[in-house]
Write a protein that holds these residues in place. Structure first.
Motif, PDB file in Angstrom:
ATOM      1  N   GLU A  90       0.106  -2.859  20.105  1.00  0.00           N
ATOM      2  CA  GLU A  90      -0.747  -2.541  19.046  1.00  0.00           C
ATOM      3  C   GLU A  90      -2.026  -2.134  19.522  1.00  0.00           C
ATOM      4  N   VAL A  92      -5.753  -1.279  19.313  1.00  0.00           N
ATOM      5  CA  VAL A  92      -7.100  -1.238  18.384  1.00  0.00           C
ATOM      6  C   VAL A  92      -8.194  -0.673  18.918  1.00  0.00           C
ATOM      7  N   ARG A  94     -12.376  -0.259  18.227  1.00  0.00           N
ATOM      8  CA  ARG A  94     -13.299  -0.726  17.657  1.00  0.00           C
ATOM      9  C   ARG A  94     -14.599   0.143  18.000  1.00  0.00           C
ATOM     10  N   GLY A  99     -14.093  -9.169  13.243  1.00  0.00           N
ATOM     11  CA  GLY A  99     -12.855  -9.714  13.336  1.00  0.00           C
ATOM     12  C   GLY A  99     -12.618 -10.602  14.564  1.00  0.00           C
ATOM     13  N   SER A 100     -11.435 -10.340  15.267  1.00  0.00           N
ATOM     14  CA  SER A 100     -11.175 -11.221  16.199  1.00  0.00           C
ATOM     15  C   SER A 100     -12.263 -10.986  17.822  1.00  0.00           C
ATOM     16  N   ARG A 103     -14.936 -13.276  16.884  1.00  0.00           N
ATOM     17  CA  ARG A 103     -14.204 -14.893  17.024  1.00  0.00           C
ATOM     18  C   ARG A 103     -14.068 -15.099  18.459  1.00  0.00           C
ATOM     19  N   ASP A 129       0.830 -11.862  18.726  1.00  0.00           N
ATOM     20  CA  ASP A 129       0.341 -10.609  18.977  1.00  0.00           C
ATOM     21  C   ASP A 129      -0.886 -10.982  20.082  1.00  0.00           C
ATOM     22  N   ASP A 175     -12.973  -0.520  12.726  1.00  0.00           N
ATOM     23  CA  ASP A 175     -12.224  -0.683  13.623  1.00  0.00           C
ATOM     24  C   ASP A 175     -10.672  -0.377  13.122  1.00  0.00           C
ATOM     25  N   LYS A 177      -6.069  -0.149  13.799  1.00  0.00           N
ATOM     26  CA  LYS A 177      -5.093  -0.300  14.700  1.00  0.00           C
ATOM     27  C   LYS A 177      -3.945   0.672  14.776  1.00  0.00           C
ATOM     28  N   ASP A 197      -4.924  -1.577   4.958  1.00  0.00           N
ATOM     29  CA  ASP A 197      -4.134  -2.829   5.740  1.00  0.00           C
ATOM     30  C   ASP A 197      -4.414  -2.490   7.169  1.00  0.00           C
ATOM     31  N   THR A 198      -4.712  -1.594   7.844  1.00  0.00           N
ATOM     32  CA  THR A 198      -4.806  -1.531   9.472  1.00  0.00           C
ATOM     33  C   THR A 198      -6.147  -1.092   9.902  1.00  0.00           C
ATOM     34  N   CYS A 199      -7.109  -0.736   8.875  1.00  0.00           N
ATOM     35  CA  CYS A 199      -8.360  -0.305   9.273  1.00  0.00           C
ATOM     36  C   CYS A 199      -9.356  -1.269   8.704  1.00  0.00           C
ATOM     37  N   ARG A 200     -10.549  -1.655   9.394  1.00  0.00           N
ATOM     38  CA  ARG A 200     -11.599  -2.043   8.484  1.00  0.00           C
ATOM     39  C   ARG A 200     -12.592  -1.002   8.035  1.00  0.00           C
ATOM     40  N   ARG A 220      -7.813 -11.096   3.275  1.00  0.00           N
ATOM     41  CA  ARG A 220      -7.999 -12.116   4.375  1.00  0.00           C
ATOM     42  C   ARG A 220      -8.962 -13.269   3.832  1.00  0.00           C
TER      43      ARG A 220
END
Ligand code: UDP
Length: 246
Positions: A90, A92, A94, A99-100, A103, A129, A175, A177, A197-200, A220
């Protein structure tokens, strides 16, 4: 003519064979999952929205010279695509910390990155993942170094085209994916989907950090008004595409 049969059912899409061995049919579902499928739900109308949004963005990217697996949309939630062998990473990209990345690094959400960051995650639900280093990528022999460079360069180009497109829709591309595949002629094609679903995606017309969210983070993070946010993304993208066609 061989009858269509289900090849694979994923979390958000079902893949069918078609009479043409080079072409597969993707059916987009309303099912939503998050946190490696620990959270499940339904977003009414999502299948059709993600199908039309992905189709529009694939067409836009094709017009810019990015090869994609997109063929056409025979029904509102169905897309015909070129059959590819998916590379199990995947990718990504950004532009803004979220998100991650926040975090795992402590970066503040919303921090504009000095330049776009491209990351590779192993596409493996059982392993959650994990983020890969280049060394691990090569150790696992997932992709040869030259192809990784090609993927990275393509991802960065896609980011530039998408950022420009979304800005025209008053949407900030935080960001996203991507997934890539190799077709029968050994061509590298952009595959899967590009959708809320796959973008912010943040609404440029909103300053409130919750109100601006137009993507799967609404699901989420239980922010509510998920369907209307997805619909707004679809309306803005399709009207931008209509302007481009005229
Ligand atoms: N993403 C995705 N599928 C995944 C993981 C991430 O489409 O399996 C997208 C996600 O929607 C976001 C970007 O990739 O736009 C970066 O996600 P991140 O690593 O921040 O993970 P998250 O915070 O969603 O767990």
């Amino acid at each position: 003519m061989s009858p269509a049969h289900k090849l694979y059912e994923g979390k958000a899409k079902i893949l069918y064979t078609t009479e043409d061995t080079e072409i597969l049919l993707t059916q987009f579902k309303d099912d939503a999952t998050a946190f490696n499928a620990q959270k499940r739900g339904t977003i009414e109308g999502k299948g059709e929205i993600n199908c039309s949004v992905s189709a529009a963005l694939f067409e836009w990217l094709e017009s810019k010279g990015i090869p994609t697996h997109y063929v056409d949309t025979p029904a509102a939630n169905e897309m015909r695509v070129r059959s590819v062998k998916i590379i199990p990473i995947e990718v990504v990209v950004r532009n803004i910390a979220a998100g991650s990345l926040c975090r795992q690094t402590g970066l503040a959400e919303g921090k504009v990155l000095p330049s776009p960051l491209v990351e590779f995650y192993l596409k493996n639900d059982e392993l959650g993942d994990p983020l890969l280093t280049r060394e691990r990528l090569f150790l696992l022999e997932i992709v040869p170094p030259e192809q990784l460079e090609q993927i990275k360069a393509m991802a960065l180009k896609i980011n530039e085209y998408l950022k420009e497109f979304f800005l025209g829709c008053e949407i900030i591309l935080v960001d996203f994916k991507l997934e890539f595949g190799i077709d029968s002629q050994k061509r590298l094609l952009l595959a899967d989907e590009i959708s809320p679903d796959t973008c912010r995606l943040w609404d440029k017309t909103e300053t409130d950090p919750q109100a601006r969210v137009m993507d799967k983070d609404r699901f989420r993070r239980d922010l509510g008004e998920i369907e209307s946010a997805y619909q707004k993304v679809q309306q803005r993208i399709l009207s931008q595409i209509a302007k481009w066609h005229n």
